[in-house]
Enzyme design. Sequence first.
Site, short mmCIF file in Angstrom:
data_model
loop_
_atom_site.label_atom_id
_atom_site.label_comp_id
_atom_site.label_asym_id
_atom_site.label_seq_id
_atom_site.Cartn_x
_atom_site.Cartn_y
_atom_site.Cartn_z
N GLY A 5 -22.54 1.46 43.03
CA GLY A 5 -22.95 1.53 44.48
C GLY A 5 -22.15 0.46 45.46
N GLY A 6 -21.53 0.81 46.40
CA GLY A 6 -20.94 -0.36 47.25
C GLY A 6 -19.79 -0.95 46.56
N ASP A 7 -19.62 -2.29 46.34
CA ASP A 7 -18.49 -2.83 45.78
C ASP A 7 -19.09 -3.38 44.45
OD1 ASP A 7 -15.90 -4.16 46.15
OD2 ASP A 7 -17.23 -5.70 45.20
N PRO B 251 -21.17 3.36 49.96
CA PRO B 251 -22.63 3.34 50.22
C PRO B 251 -23.31 4.66 50.25
CG PRO B 251 -21.42 3.24 52.23
CD PRO B 251 -20.43 3.09 51.13
N THR C 115 -18.86 -2.26 50.61
CA THR C 115 -20.05 -2.69 50.30
C THR C 115 -21.27 -2.66 51.44
OG1 THR C 115 -21.24 -4.91 49.42
CG2 THR C 115 -19.72 -5.17 51.30
N ALA D 220 15.52 11.93 68.92
CA ALA D 220 14.76 11.41 67.95
C ALA D 220 14.63 12.31 66.52
CB ALA D 220 13.45 11.51 68.66
N VAL D 221 14.68 13.79 66.94
CA VAL D 221 14.94 14.39 65.94
C VAL D 221 16.05 14.41 64.88
CG1 VAL D 221 14.75 16.85 64.95
CG2 VAL D 221 13.62 16.44 67.26
N ASP E 218 -24.83 4.35 38.58
CA ASP E 218 -25.75 3.94 38.97
C ASP E 218 -26.64 5.04 39.83
OD1 ASP E 218 -25.05 1.67 38.24
OD2 ASP E 218 -24.73 0.51 40.01
N MET F 239 -31.43 -5.83 48.82
CA MET F 239 -32.58 -5.75 47.90
C MET F 239 -33.54 -6.56 48.43
SD MET F 239 -30.37 -6.06 44.34
CE MET F 239 -29.66 -7.31 44.57
N GLY G 160 -27.81 3.91 54.61
CA GLY G 160 -26.74 3.39 55.39
C GLY G 160 -25.67 4.51 55.02
N LYS H 212 -31.07 1.61 37.09
CA LYS H 212 -31.72 0.47 36.84
C LYS H 212 -32.50 0.41 37.98
CE LYS H 212 -28.35 -2.34 36.35
NZ LYS H 212 -27.67 -3.64 36.23
#
Length: 495
Positions: free
Chosen positions: A301-303, A225, A331, A22-23, A248, A383, A412, A270
Amino acid sequence: MKLYPLFADLTNRPVLVVGGGAVAERKIAALLDAQARITVHALELTPQLQAWADAGRITLRDEPFDEVWLDAVWLVIAATSDDALNKRVAALAESRRIFVNVVDESALCSFHVPAVIDRAPLTIAISSGGDAPMLARLLRERLETVLDHSLGALATLAARLRKRIRLRHPDLSARRSFYEDLFTGPVAMLLRQGKSDLALEAAEQLLSSTPVRTPGSVVLVGAGPGDPGLLTLRALRALNEADVILHDRLVSAEVLDLARRDADRIKVAKQAGHHHTTQDGIHALLLKHARAGKRVVRLKGGDPFVFGRGGEELEFLREHDIPYEVVPGITAALACAAYAGIPLTHRDHAQSVRFVTAHCRASMDTLDWSALAQERQTLAVYMGVGELATLQSKLIEHGRAASTPFALVENGSRAEQRVITGTLAQLAERAVLHAVRSPALLVLGEVAALAESLAWFGQAPLGAAIKPIRKMPSSALPISDQRTRRNTLGAIHHH
Ligand code: SAH
């Protein structure tokens, strides 16, 4: 011992490998890549080596070892489990001034094989001189993650234009700055996007035009997340190269810490209710920095394409001819479910999952409630913290069973993560009881009950059946509910 690094051109040059295990196979694979002419001495071969021998890609010598073979080769690798043979090969090679490597015997080696990051024609090799191969390997893994696979194509393109670049910019410092533009600007971006023709065109333009300031660009990046381990390699690279980061409120500090130290970080928060920076304000900032030639990362954040207004930002960039890329992120629905131990689909309990947003009453009026109330599906509600009471009554009104399990996942994937569980009938009440705050995601559906048994991250779920920390009269609760819960769980376990 200090080694002298060199990269050998073995194309069509004869090389001898002693050993067929193998080597040896790993070494031979790399030699084949380098197009060496390989002779293997072995009494037994791995199936792959046998296949290569059958295909004529390597020459097999299975007769007893003969030192005259060494006279014909440029270098030799000994990879047998026969120490005496390894030693003999090393000595014979030494006396003929042929470079020899005895695998895992650095004292017998006159050359070492480095750990390699292959972005052909770019090759990065790391050696610890045979002393700490594991450390070299670790470094290799690190570098693999930071170097984009399109680097090879970039090197090829640069090689193709090299002479012309030299003619066009005879002055060294001008040439340097040209190369910097070539390697970090739109040409590199187009190659990452797999558009090699356009990349060549852009490079030609760069070469022929009197140097205009290179246009900036925007990378729309999903930050996931919160847990920085959930960033993608591409997101990390974009953060490493950013001049300006517009992020964000949801983006975690740990993620921002991974960005290039001298990148400008601008928070464009926001907040639900009062918007600190309007969407138009964000567009204006993107435009301003990109037009100033900066590499802008718009970090969300997330996707960026899931309830992130990423689409609007791209439309705006396209209108203004700013080049952009998108890097997806994990996400909240996927992350919260994973970190709460809730499979979003399950052969026995849910055949589909819906991502829904419920951030205000108006948006809730337009939802298709009877579709949302169907059984055997999972809702991931973004949300929704402020609208749980409405959500609860509408779903029950449209036929979703009051005993449907839910899990509310707050923060999360972060250290502060909390998971609150219960049944749809208790949803609003339990959220108030535990003072659930944004960011939180609601998972509603049969699968949510699995959090009780499959949770693995952070604190155990706060379930009504386990911790009745309520001040309500016992009639409001739910012994019946407890039974329902247990039934649901039972059903899951016995399926
Ligand atoms: N683009 C983001 C969603 C933005 S909307 C994404 O793909 O995840 C903001 C909502 O996402 C929050 O109100 C909350 O419902 C959810 N969310 C984002 N991060 C979260 C987290 N770490 N834990 C729980 N919910 C989260």
